[in-house]
Motif scaffolding. Structure first.
Motif, PDB file in Angstrom:
ATOM      1  N   THR A 985       0.834  -1.213   0.000  1.00 55.17           N
ATOM      2  CA  THR A 985       0.000   0.000   0.000  1.00 55.17           C
ATOM      3  C   THR A 985       0.863   1.255   0.000  1.00 55.17           C
ATOM      4  O   THR A 985       0.507   2.253  -0.630  1.00 55.17           O
ATOM      5  CB  THR A 985      -0.919   0.000   1.227  1.00 55.17           C
ATOM      6  N   GLU A 986       2.010   1.216   0.678  1.00 56.92           N
ATOM      7  CA  GLU A 986       2.884   2.382   0.721  1.00 56.92           C
ATOM      8  C   GLU A 986       4.183   1.997   1.423  1.00 56.92           C
ATOM      9  O   GLU A 986       4.302   0.916   2.003  1.00 56.92           O
ATOM     10  CB  GLU A 986       2.223   3.530   1.502  1.00 56.92           C
ATOM     11  N   TYR A 987       5.184   2.910   1.352  1.00 61.98           N
ATOM     12  CA  TYR A 987       6.433   2.786   2.084  1.00 61.98           C
ATOM     13  C   TYR A 987       6.452   3.841   3.186  1.00 61.98           C
ATOM     14  O   TYR A 987       5.924   4.957   3.007  1.00 61.98           O
ATOM     15  CB  TYR A 987       7.648   3.004   1.180  1.00 61.98           C
ATOM     16  N   ILE A 988       7.013   3.523   4.308  1.00 63.31           N
ATOM     17  CA  ILE A 988       7.167   4.459   5.408  1.00 63.31           C
ATOM     18  C   ILE A 988       8.654   4.751   5.572  1.00 63.31           C
ATOM     19  O   ILE A 988       9.468   3.823   5.726  1.00 63.31           O
ATOM     20  CB  ILE A 988       6.604   3.886   6.724  1.00 63.31           C
ATOM     21  N   LEU A 989       9.039   6.019   5.500  1.00 60.71           N
ATOM     22  CA  LEU A 989      10.421   6.452   5.702  1.00 60.71           C
ATOM     23  C   LEU A 989      10.456   7.330   6.946  1.00 60.71           C
ATOM     24  O   LEU A 989       9.720   8.318   7.053  1.00 60.71           O
ATOM     25  CB  LEU A 989      10.922   7.243   4.495  1.00 60.71           C
ATOM     26  N   LYS A 990      11.290   6.987   7.880  1.00 62.61           N
ATOM     27  CA  LYS A 990      11.514   7.795   9.068  1.00 62.61           C
ATOM     28  C   LYS A 990      12.995   8.092   9.154  1.00 62.61           C
ATOM     29  O   LYS A 990      13.818   7.210   8.891  1.00 62.61           O
ATOM     30  CB  LYS A 990      11.049   7.062  10.335  1.00 62.61           C
ATOM     31  N   TYR A 991      13.308   9.315   9.510  1.00 64.25           N
ATOM     32  CA  TYR A 991      14.720   9.655   9.608  1.00 64.25           C
ATOM     33  C   TYR A 991      14.899  10.699  10.700  1.00 64.25           C
ATOM     34  O   TYR A 991      13.963  11.412  11.075  1.00 64.25           O
ATOM     35  CB  TYR A 991      15.270  10.156   8.266  1.00 64.25           C
ATOM     36  N   GLN A 992      16.111  10.789  11.191  1.00 67.13           N
ATOM     37  CA  GLN A 992      16.430  11.730  12.250  1.00 67.13           C
ATOM     38  C   GLN A 992      17.921  12.053  12.173  1.00 67.13           C
ATOM     39  O   GLN A 992      18.740  11.196  11.791  1.00 67.13           O
ATOM     40  CB  GLN A 992      16.081  11.162  13.629  1.00 67.13           C
ATOM     41  N   PRO A 993      18.294  13.274  12.517  1.00 67.82           N
ATOM     42  CA  PRO A 993      19.720  13.650  12.482  1.00 67.82           C
ATOM     43  C   PRO A 993      20.466  13.063  13.677  1.00 67.82           C
ATOM     44  O   PRO A 993      19.885  12.728  14.699  1.00 67.82           O
ATOM     45  CB  PRO A 993      19.682  15.177  12.526  1.00 67.82           C
ATOM     46  N   ILE A 994      21.798  12.977  13.531  1.00 65.75           N
ATOM     47  CA  ILE A 994      22.691  12.536  14.606  1.00 65.75           C
ATOM     48  C   ILE A 994      23.698  13.654  14.802  1.00 65.75           C
ATOM     49  O   ILE A 994      24.422  14.020  13.862  1.00 65.75           O
ATOM     50  CB  ILE A 994      23.401  11.229  14.255  1.00 65.75           C
ATOM     51  N   ASN A 995      23.768  14.234  16.023  1.00 69.11           N
ATOM     52  CA  ASN A 995      24.677  15.353  16.242  1.00 69.11           C
ATOM     53  C   ASN A 995      26.088  14.858  16.507  1.00 69.11           C
ATOM     54  O   ASN A 995      26.359  13.653  16.474  1.00 69.11           O
ATOM     55  CB  ASN A 995      24.166  16.250  17.375  1.00 69.11           C
TER      56      ASN A 995
END
Length: 1217
Positions: A985-995
């Motif tokens: 049905t769809e793709y889920i992309l989650k992302y977050q920066p790393i300091n």
């Protein structure tokens, strides 16, 4: 009939005892030579035969007298003459030359005066008598030479470390050639290796030089073995220095230093120092040793390999010398011709050289001419057949003269390599020479034709006595001569009884062989030799002697130090032979010590010492045979005080059988010494000599106070008894066996056991049983009465009687019907008791009916339950073993995977009517059928039933790559899940920066349409690391996630990554940025931050601590993207026929692919030590990070610009400056 020996009969087997005389007589016949025995053959004449001569290439020592050998035999004795360089050599005119009396050997006295060079030349000897002339080979006489090295000035050699070098030897040419070796001033051989070695030409080759090669005394020596002299070359100085040292040295000494080698000292691929070029040629003669050499230079040191093109190297004739730089093949032949390739290889490359080998051949004999002894009027041939490469030319001489110009002989005819003689006369006697020659050498052979008319003569002395040990071969000699060749006959006894060929063996030389001589072989034997000119006979005598035997052998002994020991050796021998008894210790003579004394049968050692321990051997020798026996003596320390000897009892003796009845007997015995430990019991054993001869079985045990036992016996057994005594120490040796006692026969008292009835075919019944052994038979004529009938019928018993079998097959039975079976033993006396009936079944057949009412309940996307109705018991036609389900996937509902999977099988034991099918593929269409199984096999299949599995969650996307990083954007590319398990049905992309402290920032959630495989994220922070979580969804839910990390670039120009390639542009841009003030300030701040971070890391690392990145990730991770657990259901194993294993492989957790940055599901266990301090982390040309963010368990070796460790901030800064 008489046993005759005819000429040219094939030789039979011989005994070693008569080998010398037999070989002599065989030579007389096969070479047709006349034995020169003046007492027996004083009037026989024989042409000359050369028996000894100097070698063809005769190198002499110029410091000693020259001796040129030429020996010959003949009757009358031959006279000798010599030629030198093709003309007559008159030895009477040269006072320095003499000829040995009765010989043709020349002695040239050059020690008093004269020079060896004066007598250089080609010599040939001729031996002549009235029957012909024999000639020697051409003997080339040359004095040996060992010249000195020419004076030369050798300049020092200076080389850089790693260069190649060849130190020339160039020895003076001597005769024979010198043996070359390299040593130093201390006469120590210089060490050689794969790097440094001596070539076949004597030069010393360095593949690359090292500082330890520096020395001033590289000296080449030439050893001339013939004159035992060694010549020495001037020492060579070598210095190996670095590049800087080399420049200084050249500048200071250029005027008087020679500089060798122009190649760089850097690592380099191999090149050949010898031979030169890519190809070379080598010619060798047949039978010689072929030596091929390849020496290469290079850095690192090359390794040499050898192959033969279009062939293999001969395993048992191939040898590698000089660290595999030299290939040697011994005894080469024409088959060894061909192309040989040597390959030099190091880490930087390989080079090869092809050597074309041609094997030529000097002449060699195929058939050498043999002497002929003929009688007048006979025919014969001389054959001279040789081979070589090129083909040798055959030429004939007679009495040393070419046959073309020799006197004509009407009895001979020349046909190439053969001379044919017919109707020879005495005048045909001559010596013929055959010469086979080509460009590589020649062969010369003498063969005479001797025409003799002689009646038979027997050369073996009359009345010779032969003594032979019984059961050994006997050889009676009858050496003979005659022309024509006599025929031999043997007779035994004065009345001339004939000898038959099936008992005796007659050899070509007249010897009579008796293969196994017995006492009745003793007697007088007569040998008769006949030809057309007469007859001769001779008598010999044969005596057969008894063999020498040791009837009482020495025995193993253990004695205390200081005591006395005696070994006995009693010998039995033939009364006419006197034996000599000899004692040995450890196969050597007895010590010369008065403590050792011997008499006729004994060896006594008094006051035994420790050194006396060992093996003592008694040897009895007669003039005809010998016998020996050995025993071991072990010396132990004496006990301080005598103590009672405790040991096992001595064996009982004097066994007697009394009260002999049909089924019992009384056994009485006398106990042996108990050796200070009371006997506790007696063990009685028996042997059945009729059925189990040599095997002893337990019979009974009685108290140690009894000496009589009443023993129960079985019928028809030939008993022998023995008794053993036992005390607290152990059990005695068995006693001697009692007399035998045979009991009367009786009917069997038991029946066979393990009776079974099983069918092997649908229409038979196989009845088997364990038969009785001989002891259980109770009498002769053991048989078995086999009976059977159907269990549920009224039929009478059917019976057969069989013997010597343990199986009977009943044919024509109904399928799988129960039977009652009996097997009864009987013998000649009667029947055993009536046996009990056992039940069996006739053979099974395949089931007839398929299970019905098959239906399927789908439990979930991977599990289904199958139900069926049982088949009627009668249709099983055998033992029901269970039901078998065949199931297979026919087609995926999404039509994305149409590959056919082979059938899988699950078997359910017993009478079960339902079962579970685990491990199904979600969102797929399956079919199945059910079959019943018995001992014969499977029945027919039920009608195929189809069913569908519902959708499930998808697997993780097959790959995820981040490409085209820019200042504020990253592009993601991925491959769909290998197992969608439904409609995506769809793709889920989650992302977050790393300091910079590796803390995770806010999580961004993004939904992407299912038809996309590429997505670009914009408006990202520059020079920032991001972590991505990516997974697919169906209507059921989310699948497993895949993660990746990437970093945006710092250059707003957006330089492409390394796979696009713009290195020069990036370099120029970076230089411009580095001149900006803001950038310099930023870098200083980064450097200060890194310094503080490194100090903290160092302190924490010394304390053993780590920064748990995984814990921080887990703290910020979205619970929605945690990996889904597997189904908790547990099922039995199933098997698959040729199923596609790839469709069932689970994804490996934590697997990564660093080369293309494609990743699978992972578990991170990073620490700051692993992630922040790695020195191998790198950036692409545009500054994008290409290291791996993974724990130690996932590190992989670096390839190209990639690294298995995370980059440090220091490296990141250095890449941007």
């Amino acid at each position: 009939m008489q046993l005759k020996i005819m000429p040219k009969k094939k030789q039979k087997h011989l005994s070693a005892g008569g080998v010398p005389l037999i070989l002599f007589l065989c030579q007389m016949i096969s070479a047709l030579d006349v034995p020169l025995d003046p007492k027996l053959l004083h009037d026989l004449v024989q042409p000359p035969t050369i028996t000894h001569q100097s070698p063809k290439d005769y190198i002499i020592d110029p410091r000693e007298n020259i001796v040129i050998q030429c020996e010959a035999k003949g009757k009358p004795p031959p006279s000798f003459s010599w030629t030198r360089n093709g003309t007559h050599f008159d030895i009477d005119k040269d006072p320095l030359v003499t000829m040995k009396p009765g010989s043709g050997t020349l002695v040239i006295n050059i020690m008093s005066e004269g020079k060896a060079e004066t007598y250089e030349g080609v010599y040939q000897c001729t031996a002549r008598n009235e029957r012909g002339a024999a000639v020697s080979n051409n003997i080339v006489v040359r004095p040996s030479r060992s010249p000195l090295w020419t004076k030369e000035r050798l300049e020092p050699i200076i080389l850089r470390n790693g260069q190649s070098l060849v130190l020339p030897c160039r020895p003076p040419i001597g005769l024979p050639p010198a043996i070359i070796f390299w040593m130093d001033n201390s006469f120590q051989r210089l060490p050689q290796s794969e790097r440094v070695s001596q070539g076949l030409n004597g030069d010393l080759y360095f593949s690359n030089v090292l500082p330890e090669d520096t020395r001033e005394d590289y000296i080449c020596y030439a050893r001339f073995n013939h004159t035992q002299t060694i010549q020495q070359k001037q020492p060579i100085s070598l210095k190996v220095i670095s590049v800087d040292e080399l420049n200084d040295t050249i500048a200071a000494n250029l005027s008087d230093t020679e500089f060798y080698g122009a190649k760089s000292s850097k690592e380099r691929p191999p090149t050949f120092l010898t031979p030169e070029g890519n190809e070379s040629h080598k010619e060798e003669l047949r039978g010689n040793v072929l030596s091929l050499e390849c020496i290469a230079e290079g850095l690192p040191t090359p390794i040499i390999y050898w192959i033969k093109e279009d062939g293999t190297l001969p395993a048992n004739r191939t040898f590698y010398r000089n660290f595999k730089k030299t290939l040697q093949i011994t005894h080469v032949s024409e088959a060894d011709s061909g192309n040989y390739q040597c390959i030099a290889k190091n880490a930087l490359g390989a080079v090869h050289h092809t050597i074309s080998v041609t094997v030529k051949a000097a002449p060699y004999w195929i058939v050498a001419p043999q002497n002929l002894v003929l009688s007048p009027g006979e025919n014969g041939t001389l054959i001279c057949r040789a081979n070589g490469n090129p083909k040798p030319r055959i030429s004939w001489l007679t009495n040393g003269v070419p046959i073309e110009i020799a006197l004509d002989d009407p009895s001979r005819k020349i046909d190439g390599d053969t001379i044919i003689f017919s109707n020879v006369q005495e005048s045909s006697s001559a010596v013929y020479q055959c010469n086979a020659s080509n460009k590589y050498g020649y062969l010369l052979a003498n063969a005479f034709v001797n025409v003799l008319a002689e009646p038979p003569r027997i050369l073996t002395p009359a009345n010779t006595l032969y003594q032979v040990i019984a059961n050994r071969p006997a050889l009676l000699d009858c050496a003979f001569f005659g022309s024509p060749m006599p025929a031999i006959e043997w007779f035994k006894g004065t009345k001339g009884s004939a000898l038959h060929e099936d008992i005796y063996v007659l050899h070509d030389n007249g010897t009579l062989e008796i293969p196994v001589a017995q006492k009745d072989s003793t007697g007088t034997y007569t040998c008769v030799a006949r030809n057309k000119l007469g007859m001769a006979k001779n008598e010999v005598h044969l005596e057969i002697k008894d063999p020498t035997r040791i009837i009482k052998q020495p025995e193993y002994a253990v004695v205390q130090r200081g005591s006395k020991v005696s070994f006995e050796c009693r010998v039995k021998h033939d009364h006419t032979l006197i034996p000599t008894i000899m004692w040995l210790k450890d196969n050597g003579e007895l010590p010369n010590d008065e403590r050792f004394s011997t008499d006729k049968d004994h060896l006594v050692v008094s006051d035994v010492k420790d050194d006396d321990g060992g093996t003592y051997t008694c040897t009895a020798n007669t003039t005809l045979d010998s016998a020996s026996a050995s025993a071991l003596l072990r010396v132990v320390a004496p006990t301080p005080t005598p103590a009672p000897i405790y040991d096992v009892p001595n064996p009982p003796f004097d066994l007697e059988l009394t009260n002999q009845l049909d089924k019992s007997v009384q056994l009485t015995w006398t106990p042996g010494d108990d050796n200070n430990s009371p006997i506790t019991k007696f063990i009685i054993e028996y042997e059945d000599a009729m059925h189990d001869a040599g095997l002893w079985h337990h019979q009974a045990e009685v108290s140690g106070t009894q000496t009589t036992a009443q023993l129960k016996l079985s019928p028809y057994v030939n008993y022998s008894f023995r008794v053993m005594a036992e005390n607290s120490i152990g059990r005695s040796m068995p006693s001697e066996a009692s007399e035998q006692y045979l009991t009367k026969a009786a009917e069997p008292d038991q029946n066979p056991t393990a009776v079974e009835g099983l069918g092997t075919e649908p229409d038979n019944l196989v009845i088997t049983w364990k038969p009785l052994n001989g002891f259980q038979s109770n009498g002769p004529g053991l048989q078995y009465k086999v009976s059977w009938r159907q269990k549920d019928g009224d039929d009478e018993w059917t019976s057969v009687v069989v013997a010597n079998v343990s199986k009977y097959i009943v044919s024509g039975t109904p399928t799988f019907v129960p039977y009652l079976i009996k097997v009864q033993a009987l013998n000649d006396v009667g029947f055993a008791p009536e046996p009990a009936a056992v039940m069996g079944h006739s053979g099974e057949d395949l089931p007839m009916v398929a299970p019905g009412n098959v239906h399927v309940n789908v439990v979930n996307s991977t599990l289904a339950e199958v139900h069926w109705d049982p088949v009627p018991p009668k249709s099983v036609r055998g033992h029901l073993q269970g039901y078998r389900i065949y199931y297979w996937k026919t087609q995926s509902s999404s039509k994305r995977n149409r590959r056919h999977i082979e059938k899988k099988i699950l078997t359910f034991q017993g009478t079960k009517t339902h079962g579970m099918l685990p491990g199904l593929q979600p969102y797929s269409h399956y079919a199945l059928n059910v079959r019943v199984v018995n001992g014969k096999g499977e029945g027919p299949a039920s009608t195929d039933r189809g069913f569908h599995t519902p959708e499930g969650v998808p697997s993780a996307p097959s790959s995820l790559k981040i490409v085209n990083p820019t200042l504020d954007s990253l592009t993601l590319e991925w491959d769909p899940p290998s197992h969608p398990n439904g409609i995506l049905t769809e793709y889920i992309l989650k992302y977050q920066p790393i300091n910079s402290t590796h803390e995770l920032g806010p999580l961004v959630d993004l939904k992407i349409p299912a038809n996309k495989t590429r997505w670009t994220l914009k408006n990202l922070n520059f020079s920032t690391r991001y972590k991505f979580y990516f997974y697919a969804q169906t209507s059921v839910g989310s699948g497993s996630q895949i993660t990746e990390e990437a970093i945006t670039t710092v250059d707003e120009a957006g330089i492409p990554p390394p796979d696009v390639g713009a290195g020069k542009a990036m370099a120029s841009r970076q230089v411009d940025i580095a001149t900006q003030g803001w950038f310099i300030g930023l870098m200083c701040a980064v450097a200060l931050l890194i310094l503080i971070l490194l100090i903290v890391c160092f302190i924490r690392r010394n304390k053993g601590g780590k920064y748990p990145v995984k814990e921080k990730e887990d703290a910020h991770a979205d619970p929605e993207i945690q990996p889904m657990k597997e189904d908790d259901g547990t099922f039995g194993e199933y098997r698959s026929f040729e199923s596609d294993a790839e469709d069932h492989k689970p994804l490996k957790k934590g697997s990564r692919t660093p080369s293309d940055r494609t990743v699978k599901k992972e578990d991170s266990d990073d620490s700051l030590v692993d992630y922040g301090e790695g020195v191998n982390g790198q950036f692409n040309e545009d500054g994008s990070f290409i290291g791996q963010y993974s724990g130690k368990k996932e590190k992989e070796p670096a390839e190209g610009n990639e690294s298995s460790e995370a980059p440090s901030p220091v490296n990141a800064m250095n890449s941007l400056v």
